[in-house]
Design a protein around this motif. Structure first.
Motif, short mmCIF file in Angstrom:
data_model
loop_
_atom_site.label_atom_id
_atom_site.label_comp_id
_atom_site.label_asym_id
_atom_site.label_seq_id
_atom_site.Cartn_x
_atom_site.Cartn_y
_atom_site.Cartn_z
N GLY A 290 3.06 6.29 11.69
CA GLY A 290 1.56 6.81 11.10
C GLY A 290 0.85 6.02 11.86
N LEU A 291 -0.39 6.73 12.27
CA LEU A 291 -1.55 6.25 12.73
C LEU A 291 -2.74 6.14 12.08
CD1 LEU A 291 -0.91 7.88 16.59
CD2 LEU A 291 -0.26 5.52 15.80
N ALA B 89 0.80 -1.19 0.01
CA ALA B 89 0.09 0.08 -0.04
C ALA B 89 0.92 1.17 0.22
CB ALA B 89 -0.90 0.08 1.28
N CYS B 90 0.24 2.30 -0.63
CA CYS B 90 1.19 3.61 -0.59
C CYS B 90 0.14 4.70 -0.45
CB CYS B 90 2.04 3.46 -1.86
SG CYS B 90 1.15 4.14 -3.53
N TYR C 15 1.66 2.03 11.71
CA TYR C 15 2.36 1.63 10.55
C TYR C 15 3.80 2.55 10.28
CZ TYR C 15 0.11 5.29 8.27
OH TYR C 15 -0.70 6.62 7.77
N GLU C 16 4.65 2.18 9.52
CA GLU C 16 5.78 3.08 9.24
C GLU C 16 5.52 3.18 7.72
OE1 GLU C 16 9.57 1.78 10.88
OE2 GLU C 16 8.46 0.78 12.45
N THR C 17 6.59 4.17 7.31
CA THR C 17 6.60 4.44 5.88
C THR C 17 8.07 4.47 5.38
OG1 THR C 17 6.41 7.01 6.01
CG2 THR C 17 4.39 5.64 5.73
N GLU C 18 8.10 4.17 4.09
CA GLU C 18 9.19 4.38 3.34
C GLU C 18 9.12 5.75 2.23
OE1 GLU C 18 12.48 2.77 0.02
OE2 GLU C 18 11.11 1.57 1.08
N LEU D 272 3.83 2.22 2.70
CA LEU D 272 3.41 1.73 3.93
C LEU D 272 3.61 0.46 4.36
CD1 LEU D 272 1.40 4.24 3.34
CD2 LEU D 272 -0.10 3.03 4.75
N THR D 273 4.30 0.04 5.59
CA THR D 273 4.18 -1.24 6.25
C THR D 273 2.95 -1.72 6.54
OG1 THR D 273 4.73 -0.35 8.50
CG2 THR D 273 6.57 -0.75 6.95
#
Length: 197
Positions: free
Chosen positions: A135-136, A51-52, A185-188, A111-112
């Motif tokens: 990220g929430l 997902a992005c 979650y985390e993001t790159e 997104l993770t």
């Protein structure tokens, strides 16, 4: 298939995704639809379901931000569709015009998978939140909202971050309920962080 958060894309793969996003927006300007993507034309890392979010800024101001919280299609397809949607379907803005392609910046956040958080109170939740990293996603009944980790740049205090997230979800800033769910979650993100709302 899922990708662990430590497995970041190599620079050439990031550049490919940026090209896909730009192509999809340019295609949208002229054809009112996103680019058609065949995932098999791309490296395996870009065919994985992820997902992005795609954020558009123009002259350092938000111009659109659309994405998915759950992975359900190849990453390269998600980027193409979200880039188009951010340019032409964000309800906060009119559709992008060709003239606006100048001075437009595109940012991609991958997104993770989200993980539910366990907490006993608002203070407990605030203690667990990791500024600049998390990220929430906040959910309570019909109410739902998310902030990407890049929002920490404008809301660096966890209490303010949570307060504004509640408001984004359509809840009062002082709202609290035992039915409140929060996932993180985390993001790159690349090419650089974007202030996405």
């Amino acid at each position: 298939m899922s990708i662990p958060s430590t497995n970041h894309l190599a620079p050439p793969l990031r550049e490919q995704l940026m090209e896909v996003a730009w192509d999809s927006i340019r295609h949208g300007v002229h054809h009112q639809s996103p680019s058609r993507i065949d995932p098999h034309d791309y490296p395996e890392a870009l065919r994985v379901e992820r997902a992005c979010f795609v954020t558009l800024n123009r002259n350092d101001l938000l111009r659109g931000c659309i994405g998915h919280l759950e992975a359900y299609q190849p990453l390269v397809v998600d980027v193409a569709e979200n880039a188009y949607a951010a340019a032409f379907r964000d309800p906060r803005f009119p559709p992008l015009t060709e003239a606006e392609l100048h001075h437009l910046d595109i940012h991609i956040s991958i997104l993770t998978p989200s993980e539910p958080m366990q907490f006993t109170s608002e203070e407990d939740l605030l203690h667990q939140i990791r500024p600049g990293i998390d990220g929430l996603i906040l959910v309570d009944g019909r109410h739902r909202g998310t902030f990407l980790p890049s929002v920490w740049e404008s809301l660096p205090d966890p209490r303010d971050f949570l307060l504004h997230l509640k408001q984004k979800a359509g809840l009062p800033h002082d709202y609290w309920s035992d039915s409140l769910e929060v996932m993180r979650y985390e993001t790159e993100s690349f090419p650089e962080t974007a202030d996405a709302h």
